[in-house]
Every structure is written in structure tokens, then in C-alpha cells.
Design an enzyme around this catalytic site. Structure first.
Site, short mmCIF file in Angstrom:
data_model
loop_
_atom_site.label_atom_id
_atom_site.label_comp_id
_atom_site.label_asym_id
_atom_site.label_seq_id
_atom_site.Cartn_x
_atom_site.Cartn_y
_atom_site.Cartn_z
N HIS A 33 0.85 -1.19 0.00
CA HIS A 33 0.00 0.00 0.00
C HIS A 33 0.88 1.23 0.00
O HIS A 33 1.94 1.22 0.62
CB HIS A 33 -0.92 0.00 1.24
CG HIS A 33 -2.08 0.91 1.08
ND1 HIS A 33 -1.99 2.26 1.35
CD2 HIS A 33 -3.33 0.69 0.63
CE1 HIS A 33 -3.16 2.81 1.08
NE2 HIS A 33 -3.99 1.89 0.64
N ASP A 85 -8.06 -4.96 -0.12
CA ASP A 85 -8.58 -5.76 -1.23
C ASP A 85 -8.26 -7.24 -1.11
O ASP A 85 -8.82 -8.06 -1.82
CB ASP A 85 -8.02 -5.23 -2.56
CG ASP A 85 -8.69 -3.93 -2.94
OD1 ASP A 85 -9.85 -3.75 -2.54
OD2 ASP A 85 -8.07 -3.11 -3.63
N1 ACO Z 1 4.02 -7.74 -5.13
C1 ACO Z 1 5.37 -7.77 -5.31
N2 ACO Z 1 6.17 -6.70 -5.14
C2 ACO Z 1 5.59 -5.54 -4.79
C3 ACO Z 1 4.21 -5.43 -4.58
C4 ACO Z 1 3.41 -6.58 -4.75
N3 ACO Z 1 2.09 -6.53 -4.57
N4 ACO Z 1 3.91 -4.15 -4.22
C5 ACO Z 1 5.06 -3.48 -4.21
N5 ACO Z 1 6.10 -4.32 -4.54
C6 ACO Z 1 7.54 -3.98 -4.57
C7 ACO Z 1 7.88 -3.15 -5.78
O1 ACO Z 1 8.28 -3.97 -6.87
C8 ACO Z 1 9.01 -2.30 -5.25
O2 ACO Z 1 10.16 -3.12 -5.19
P1 ACO Z 1 11.65 -2.48 -5.41
O3 ACO Z 1 11.82 -1.47 -4.31
O4 ACO Z 1 12.56 -3.65 -5.33
O5 ACO Z 1 11.60 -1.85 -6.78
C9 ACO Z 1 8.61 -2.01 -3.81
O6 ACO Z 1 7.77 -3.13 -3.45
C10 ACO Z 1 7.81 -0.72 -3.62
O7 ACO Z 1 6.70 -0.74 -4.50
P2 ACO Z 1 6.12 0.53 -5.24
O8 ACO Z 1 5.33 0.07 -6.42
O9 ACO Z 1 7.21 1.52 -5.47
O10 ACO Z 1 5.17 1.10 -4.10
P3 ACO Z 1 4.00 2.11 -4.34
O11 ACO Z 1 3.74 2.76 -3.03
O12 ACO Z 1 4.27 2.98 -5.52
O13 ACO Z 1 2.76 1.16 -4.76
C11 ACO Z 1 0.91 -0.29 -4.64
C12 ACO Z 1 1.75 0.75 -3.90
C13 ACO Z 1 0.48 0.24 -6.02
C14 ACO Z 1 -0.36 -0.58 -3.84
C15 ACO Z 1 1.74 -1.61 -4.81
O14 ACO Z 1 2.10 -2.11 -3.54
C16 ACO Z 1 1.00 -2.67 -5.61
O15 ACO Z 1 1.08 -2.68 -6.84
N6 ACO Z 1 0.24 -3.60 -4.94
C17 ACO Z 1 -0.55 -4.57 -5.64
C18 ACO Z 1 -1.86 -3.95 -6.13
C19 ACO Z 1 -2.86 -3.73 -5.01
O16 ACO Z 1 -3.10 -4.58 -4.16
N7 ACO Z 1 -3.48 -2.54 -5.06
C20 ACO Z 1 -4.52 -2.16 -4.10
C21 ACO Z 1 -4.04 -1.11 -3.17
S1 ACO Z 1 -5.28 -0.76 -1.97
C22 ACO Z 1 -6.37 0.20 -2.80
O17 ACO Z 1 -6.08 0.85 -3.76
C23 ACO Z 1 -7.69 0.22 -2.29
#
Ligand code: ACO
Length: 428
Positions: free
Chosen positions: A307, A364
Site C-alpha cells: 500500500h 482488497d
Molecule cells: N508484489 C510484489 N512486489 C511488490 C508489490 C506486490 N504486490 N507491491 C510493491 N512491490 C515492490 C515493488 O516492486 C518495489 O520493489 P523495489 O523497491 O525492489 O523496486 C517495492 O515493493 C515498492 O513498490 P512501489 O510500487 O514503489 O510502491 P507504491 O507505493 O508505488 O505502490 C501499490 C503501492 C500500487 C499498492 C503496490 O504495492 C501494488 O502494486 N500492490 C498490488 C496492487 C494492489 O493490491 N493494489 C490495491 C491497493 S489498496 C487500494 O487501492 C484500495
């Protein structure tokens, strides 16, 4: 004495005011920085940028706190109803009995939509994704209520637009579903509560009786409360920015629906179930899928984990996990996907990659499991999220308008070509 922060650039010092929120969060107000120094700030994805100050929702991602208008989400989910929470978010205080009855009554009485909506729906192929249909139907409210386009109309006029969209969006959602499966639509009833009316419109079959199960209606009501607002997330920021051009409530909400649709935001709830199903069909090897999620050459992400602001735990996920257990228990549903979800969570919470990046289950992760137990089809999951988020979008739009906030217009650092000379087509 108010606090300030200093920026030193090119040998000069610039002093900027520091703003303190009621929960003691601090922000440097950089509004005058460019004028003073020629500098702008750059922050991809607005990871550390406040776009507004707001009295609606407070969240502390580190401590896992979420409050609507000062009330903890745990208490609201346990004691309140979705309509009461909607009133709280939109108007600022919990309603008294009279206010609640009038608000709820107005919503009950505005549930009908124009009969022409059947023809509009008929124009969509049945394979259309319900989120696209929903956003179109919401935009089309401007055609049926053109006065809603005037952002400067009276507070009573704005309130009528608010009631109309709260009342009609469940009708749009249910009709979208009925159209998709090729069934005749059910008209809304003014006799039923918000969730029972929605369930009735979605699941009543022609010629058959349909009794709303109170366990299902209550669980749905709780889910809507948990989704009702989440401060400046992607879809809410979209609503505020659309409204900032003096766009109407309906077009702003429609923009929010589209922003919510994406798999990194509200669309994740569909993706979670699809992933859990894939894991199950693949033999239930959670480790294999965890490895895929960690592999930087594989675009796969473990949906429902991570998140932007919660870096400890998502308080909504805790409530939902417990609610999922209760609902499945009460309905006598034994969903193998729930076991896979719990296994995945266990592995992730101990995995170095997930722990290091503070990736925890979000709202979610478990909401899809409840929706499934309630009989909601997968591609309607995000539509239900939109119904839940609607009061938050309305409250944020209203606050932005009442604060007379300027049009939203970020700046950029240009990194493209400079001063090229046009070359005629036959010389390229
Ligand atoms: N699975 C695997 N790796 C992940 C995931 C995941 N679900 N989420 C983040 N990471 C990793 C990224 O690859 C990144 O790794 P790195 O530092 O080695 O490059 C690190 O964790 C940070 O991730 P970011 O994408 O930079 O974090 P950000 O804050 O931009 O994104 C987000 C947050 C979009 C929610 C992300 O965690 C994600 O894509 N999760 C899956 C989708 C999801 O569940 N969305 C619902 C969110 S809740 C809502 O909107 C109601």
C-alpha cells in the site's frame, strides 16, 4: 511563533512556512518557492506531496490508524450504518434521528432512473466491463439533470445532486449486472435499506421470490463503510482535480470511477481472486507464486499486498479478515481460496522481500473473498468498491468546492529535445 523551514540554493536562503495539522502532521508550504527562487519541487507519484488540507479523513500509515471525521474506523464498522457514515463524511457530523431519517428518506425516494436508461444500457455489448458502463451511466446523469452542471448553484441544488447520485448508483450497478447476464432489470424499491435494495435488484430472478439474507446485507453494509473514504488516494485525487476545473459532481465521480478501475487501485480486488484461483488450479503452491512476485523480470505482482501509505498494517484488512471468517461461517461456505489466501499471507509475513518492503495485505486482499461468499460475481467487485467510495468522493468534491480551491495543475521538469528545426518530409 509559527515554524518555518529553510531551503538553501545557489548560496541564497529561502524561508518557507511549516503547516501543522490537527494530528500534528507537518508540511512545508512551498507555494511561494518558485516565485522566490525559480525552483519547483519534483515528486513522482506524489509520494510525499500534500495536494490539499482536509477535515474529512485522517490516516497514519505507520501506526495503521484510519478515522473518518475523528471517529475510528473500527468503531464505525461495528456500530454504524453505511448511510450514517455517508452523512458523517459529507456533512461533517453524525446525524441525529431526524437528520438521518430525512437523508435516508430522500435517498430511498430518488432510486428510480429514467426509463431511457434501459435503451442506453442496451447499446453496450454484454461483454463490456461493468466499471466502464457505470462511469458512462454516471456521466449521463448530466444529460438528465443539466442543472447539475452549474457548480455555483445553491447548497440545496448541490444537496439534491448528492442525494440523486447516492440513490441512483446502486440502480446503475444492479442494472449493469443484469444487462451483462442478459436478464431483465429489477426496479428499485423505496421500502428497503440501501444494501437490501441493491441485493434485491441484483439477484431477484423473473418469476421467483427473493428474500434478502440479513447476514449478507449486513456484511455488505460493513464493507461499504470500510471503503467509504481514504483521503487523497488515486481516485479521490482524480475526483478533486476534475472538480477543480468546476466540473460537475457527476463528471467528477465518473472520473473517479475510471481511476479506481485500474488493477493497482480498486481493480486489485478482482485480480486477487483471479490470482488465488490460478494458484489453486496450479496445485496450491504458494511459494512458487511468491517467487514469481519477487522476480523483477516477471511483471506479476501479488495483488492485495502493499500500500502506498500503510507500511505496517491496513486496519481495514484486519476488520475484513475477521468479517470474512464470520460471514463464511454464518453462510456455511467452505471456500478453498480462503485457505490459500491465509497460507499466502502467512508466507508473505515472514518473507524477507515482503518484510523489507513493508508489503502487508491491504483491504482488497480479503474483500474479494467476502464478495464471492455473498454471491457477487468477480467483475462486479470493483463496482461495489465504487459504491462504497462514493460518499468519500462526494465529501472531498464538496470540501474542495467550499474551500474555493484553485484548478489543479501540477508542474513538470521538461526533459525533451530543445530547439529543433523542421525538416521537410522528403528529406527525413
Ligand atoms: N508484489 C510484489 N512486489 C511488490 C508489490 C506486490 N504486490 N507491491 C510493491 N512491490 C515492490 C515493488 O516492486 C518495489 O520493489 P523495489 O523497491 O525492489 O523496486 C517495492 O515493493 C515498492 O513498490 P512501489 O510500487 O514503489 O510502491 P507504491 O507505493 O508505488 O505502490 C501499490 C503501492 C500500487 C499498492 C503496490 O504495492 C501494488 O502494486 N500492490 C498490488 C496492487 C494492489 O493490491 N493494489 C490495491 C491497493 S489498496 C487500494 O487501492 C484500495
Amino acid at each position: 511563533m509559527s515554524e518555518t523551514a529553510k531551503i538553501i540554493y545557489d548560496g541564497k536562503e529561502y524561508e518557507l512556512p511549516v503547516i501543522t495539522g490537527t494530528e500534528n502532521e507537518k508540511a512545508i508550504d512551498i507555494g511561494s518557492l518558485r516565485q522566490m527562487s525559480g525552483l519547483i519541487t519534483l515528486d513522482y507519484g506524489y509520494k510525499n506531496t500534500g495536494a490539499t488540507s482536509s477535515k474529512i479523513t485522517f490516516l497514519d500509515g505507520e501506526k495503521g490508524i484510519l478515522k473518518y471525521r475523528g471517529y475510528g474506523i473500527e468503531e464505525l464498522a461495528e456500530k454504524s450504518s453505511f448511510i450514517e457514515v455517508a452523512y458523517l463524511l459529507i456533512f461533517g457530523d453524525l446525524p441525529n434521528q431526524d437528520q438521518l431519517e430525512r437523508f435516508e428518506g430522500a435517498i430511498r425516494n430518488n432510486r428510480m432512473v429514467h426509463e431511457d436508461y434501459k435503451r442506453i444500457l442496451g447499446g453496450f455489448p454484454s461483454r463490456s466491463h461493468p466499471m466502464g458502463v457505470l462511469s458512462s451511466l454516471v456521466t449521463s446523469l448530466t444529460a438528465f439533470f443539466p442543472e447539475s452542471l452549474d457548480p455555483n448553484r445553491s447548497p440545496e441544488g448541490v444537496n439534491l445532486s448528492i442525494v440523486r447520485i447516492l440513490a441512483k448508483m446502486p440502480t446503475f450497478a444492479a442494472w449493469t449486472y443484469k444487462h451483462k447476464i442478459g436478464h431483465p432489470v429489477n426496479y428499485p424499491s423505496s421500502k428497503e435499506d440501501y444494501c437490501s435494495n441493491l441485493l434485491h435488484m441484483m439477484f431477484k430472478q423473473p418469476g421467483a421470490d427473493y428474500e434478502v439474507d440479513p447476514v449478507i446485507a449486513n456484511a455488505l453494509d460493513k464493507l461499504l463503510i470500510l471503503h467509504a473514504d481514504h483521503e487523497q488516494n488515486c481516485s479521490t485525487s482524480t475526483v478533486r482535480i476534475t472538480g477543480s476545473s468546476h466540473g460537475s459532481l457527476y463528471t467528477s465521480v465518473s472520473a473517479g470511477i475510471n481511476a479506481l478501475w485500474g488493477p493497482l487501485h480498486g481493480g486489485a480486488n478482482m485480480e486477487v481472486i483471479n490470482t488465488l484461483e490460478n494458484i489453486r488450479e496450479d496445485g496450491g503452491d504458494t511459494k512458487k507464486w511468491m517467487d514469481k512476485a519477487k522476480d523483477k523480470d516477471d511483471p506479476f505482482r501479488l495483488m492485495g499486498f502493499g500500500h502506498r501509505v500503510y507500511k505496517n498494517f491496513d486496519p481495514r484488512a484486519r476488520i475484513i479478515k475477521k468479517a470474512a471468517d464470520d460471514v463464511l461461517d454464518k453462510l456455511g461456505v467452505n471456500d478453498p481460496v480462503l485457505d490459500i489466501a491465509k497460507g499466502l499471507e502467512r508466507v508473505a509475513l515472514e518473507d524477507e522481500y515482503f518484510v523489507e518492503r513493508k508489503l502487508y495485505p491491504n483491504v482488497d486482499f480479503y474483500s474479494g473473498i467476502i464478495y464471492r461468499a455473498l454471491g457477487i460475481p468477480v467483475d462486479m467487485f470493483t463496482v461495489l468498491f465504487a459504491l462504497g467510495r462514493l460518499p468519500g468522493w462526494i465529501a472531498q468534491w464538496k470540501e474542495m468546492r467550499e474551500n474555493k480551491e484553485p484548478i489543479g495543475r501540477p508542474r513538470q521538469v521538461y526533459t525533451g529535445e530543445t530547439n529543433r528545426t523542421y525538416v521537410p518530409l522528403n528529406q527525413r
